[in-house]
Design a protein around this motif. Sequence first.
Motif, PDB file in Angstrom:
ATOM      1  N   GLY A  47       3.643   5.477  17.426  1.00  0.00           N
ATOM      2  CA  GLY A  47       4.652   5.055  16.459  1.00  0.00           C
ATOM      3  C   GLY A  47       4.079   4.616  15.132  1.00  0.00           C
ATOM      4  O   GLY A  47       4.822   4.323  14.198  1.00  0.00           O
ATOM      5  N   GLY A  48       2.743   4.566  15.028  1.00  0.00           N
ATOM      6  CA  GLY A  48       2.107   4.220  13.768  1.00  0.00           C
ATOM      7  C   GLY A  48       1.567   2.810  13.718  1.00  0.00           C
ATOM      8  O   GLY A  48       1.810   1.994  14.600  1.00  0.00           O
ATOM      9  N   ASP A  49       0.802   2.531  12.682  1.00  0.00           N
ATOM     10  CA  ASP A  49       0.203   1.219  12.490  1.00  0.00           C
ATOM     11  C   ASP A  49       1.295   0.178  12.232  1.00  0.00           C
ATOM     12  O   ASP A  49       2.324   0.485  11.616  1.00  0.00           O
ATOM     13  N   PRO A  50       1.097  -1.067  12.686  1.00  0.00           N
ATOM     14  CA  PRO A  50       2.098  -2.113  12.442  1.00  0.00           C
ATOM     15  C   PRO A  50       2.413  -2.337  10.964  1.00  0.00           C
ATOM     16  O   PRO A  50       3.503  -2.793  10.624  1.00  0.00           O
ATOM     17  N   GLU A  51       1.449  -2.010  10.074  1.00  0.00           N
ATOM     18  CA  GLU A  51       1.663  -2.199   8.643  1.00  0.00           C
ATOM     19  C   GLU A  51       2.255  -0.952   7.971  1.00  0.00           C
ATOM     20  O   GLU A  51       2.441  -0.952   6.751  1.00  0.00           O
ATOM     21  N   PHE A  52       2.567   0.081   8.753  1.00  0.00           N
ATOM     22  CA  PHE A  52       3.012   1.344   8.166  1.00  0.00           C
ATOM     23  C   PHE A  52       4.233   1.173   7.267  1.00  0.00           C
ATOM     24  O   PHE A  52       4.404   1.886   6.276  1.00  0.00           O
ATOM     25  N   GLY A  53       5.094   0.217   7.582  1.00  0.00           N
ATOM     26  CA  GLY A  53       6.289  -0.005   6.771  1.00  0.00           C
ATOM     27  C   GLY A  53       5.991  -0.347   5.329  1.00  0.00           C
ATOM     28  O   GLY A  53       6.852  -0.178   4.449  1.00  0.00           O
ATOM     29  N   ASN A  54       4.763  -0.819   5.059  1.00  0.00           N
ATOM     30  CA  ASN A  54       4.381  -1.147   3.679  1.00  0.00           C
ATOM     31  C   ASN A  54       4.108   0.092   2.837  1.00  0.00           C
ATOM     32  O   ASN A  54       4.076   0.004   1.609  1.00  0.00           O
ATOM     33  N   LEU A  55       3.876   1.221   3.494  1.00  0.00           N
ATOM     34  CA  LEU A  55       3.641   2.473   2.770  1.00  0.00           C
ATOM     35  C   LEU A  55       5.008   3.091   2.491  1.00  0.00           C
ATOM     36  O   LEU A  55       5.604   3.723   3.350  1.00  0.00           O
ATOM     37  N   LYS A  56       5.507   2.915   1.288  1.00  0.00           N
ATOM     38  CA  LYS A  56       6.883   3.295   0.989  1.00  0.00           C
ATOM     39  C   LYS A  56       6.997   4.618   0.226  1.00  0.00           C
ATOM     40  O   LYS A  56       7.767   5.487   0.598  1.00  0.00           O
ATOM     41  N   ALA A  57       6.244   4.773  -0.853  1.00  0.00           N
ATOM     42  CA  ALA A  57       6.390   5.980  -1.674  1.00  0.00           C
ATOM     43  C   ALA A  57       5.076   6.308  -2.371  1.00  0.00           C
ATOM     44  O   ALA A  57       4.966   6.142  -3.597  1.00  0.00           O
ATOM     45  N   PRO A  58       4.059   6.754  -1.631  1.00  0.00           N
ATOM     46  CA  PRO A  58       2.806   7.151  -2.285  1.00  0.00           C
ATOM     47  C   PRO A  58       3.055   8.266  -3.292  1.00  0.00           C
ATOM     48  O   PRO A  58       3.918   9.124  -3.086  1.00  0.00           O
ATOM     49  N   ARG A  59       2.310   8.227  -4.374  1.00  0.00           N
ATOM     50  CA  ARG A  59       2.517   9.188  -5.454  1.00  0.00           C
ATOM     51  C   ARG A  59       1.526  10.346  -5.337  1.00  0.00           C
ATOM     52  O   ARG A  59       0.314  10.132  -5.390  1.00  0.00           O
ATOM     53  N   LEU A  60       2.060  11.540  -5.185  1.00  0.00           N
ATOM     54  CA  LEU A  60       1.213  12.725  -5.102  1.00  0.00           C
ATOM     55  C   LEU A  60       0.836  13.165  -6.504  1.00  0.00           C
ATOM     56  O   LEU A  60       1.660  13.120  -7.436  1.00  0.00           O
ATOM     57  N   LEU A  61      -0.399  13.603  -6.652  1.00  0.00           N
ATOM     58  CA  LEU A  61      -0.868  14.030  -7.968  1.00  0.00           C
ATOM     59  C   LEU A  61      -0.146  15.287  -8.416  1.00  0.00           C
ATOM     60  O   LEU A  61       0.146  15.468  -9.584  1.00  0.00           O
ATOM     61  N   SER A  62       0.127  16.176  -7.465  1.00  0.00           N
ATOM     62  CA  SER A  62       0.957  17.346  -7.737  1.00  0.00           C
ATOM     63  C   SER A  62       2.159  17.255  -6.802  1.00  0.00           C
ATOM     64  O   SER A  62       2.194  16.422  -5.896  1.00  0.00           O
ATOM     65  N   SER A  63       3.140  18.072  -7.009  1.00  0.00           N
ATOM     66  CA  SER A  63       4.343  18.053  -6.183  1.00  0.00           C
ATOM     67  C   SER A  63       4.981  16.666  -6.171  1.00  0.00           C
ATOM     68  O   SER A  63       5.436  16.170  -5.135  1.00  0.00           O
ATOM     69  N   ALA A  64       5.008  16.051  -7.344  1.00  0.00           N
ATOM     70  CA  ALA A  64       5.525  14.690  -7.440  1.00  0.00           C
ATOM     71  C   ALA A  64       6.989  14.591  -7.041  1.00  0.00           C
ATOM     72  O   ALA A  64       7.453  13.532  -6.624  1.00  0.00           O
ATOM     73  N   THR A  65       7.725  15.693  -7.172  1.00  0.00           N
ATOM     74  CA  THR A  65       9.148  15.651  -6.859  1.00  0.00           C
ATOM     75  C   THR A  65       9.447  16.088  -5.426  1.00  0.00           C
ATOM     76  O   THR A  65      10.609  16.103  -5.027  1.00  0.00           O
ATOM     77  N   ALA A  66       8.414  16.432  -4.661  1.00  0.00           N
ATOM     78  CA  ALA A  66       8.632  16.880  -3.279  1.00  0.00           C
ATOM     79  C   ALA A  66       9.194  15.742  -2.439  1.00  0.00           C
ATOM     80  O   ALA A  66       8.811  14.585  -2.587  1.00  0.00           O
ATOM     81  N   ALA A  67      10.114  16.077  -1.556  1.00  0.00           N
ATOM     82  CA  ALA A  67      10.751  15.071  -0.704  1.00  0.00           C
ATOM     83  C   ALA A  67       9.743  14.499   0.282  1.00  0.00           C
ATOM     84  O   ALA A  67       8.961  15.233   0.883  1.00  0.00           O
TER      85      ALA A  67
END
Length: 210
Positions: A47-67
């Motif tokens: 189910g992932g790391d207990p802190e995973f909820g803190n990772l909300k919206a990492p910014r991709l260098l390309s494909s910034a608009t990808a869902a």
Amino acid sequence: MKIRHLAPLLFAIAAPAAQAHEVWIERDGIGPARIYLGEPAEVLPEGGDPEFGNLKAPRLLSSATAAQVRKAGYIEVAVPPGDVRAHDDAVFAPWGPDDRKEGIAYFARAGRSEARSALPFEIAPVSPGGDRFVLVRDGKPVANAEVTAISPDKWTKALKTDAQGTFAVPVRGKGRYILTASHKDDAGGTTSLGKVAVLHRIATTTFTAD
């Protein structure tokens, strides 16, 4: 426990939690990228790391608009072929006293097809597909820095960059390798959560050996 005694304890807890975690990207072939938060040298909890909820919206260098689609323990993003890069300085809120706030910025890359760096802090291959890498900060190689290599079976090896900022990865077999490096900038900086007196940068690069 009084509030004035509780605050230092919370700061002490927040700092190790932030610095013990890393953001990394996994990708198989030309499939979607999977962005994780956790401790890559450890087996990821179901189910992932207990802190995973803190990772909300990492910014991709390309494909910034990808869902970005949240899955059980990672964020999935459909990206075009090639190396994938992302960064995020809003995973953990700054900690410490008001006059000495510390913050953390994560820089992640998956793939070694491009012999170049594009992030402020990045581990890049010296040549496409090669096992020798260079640690780069603000466009310049970082000499005598510590790097950790994690093999597919979670075997870890501490490495050090040479005078040119390069190092060789001991490839032990097939599978996914994770490289990690960190840098503490006592000059501070500005993050999306505000200015900090000390900025910790953490870089990861993953690649697969066939």
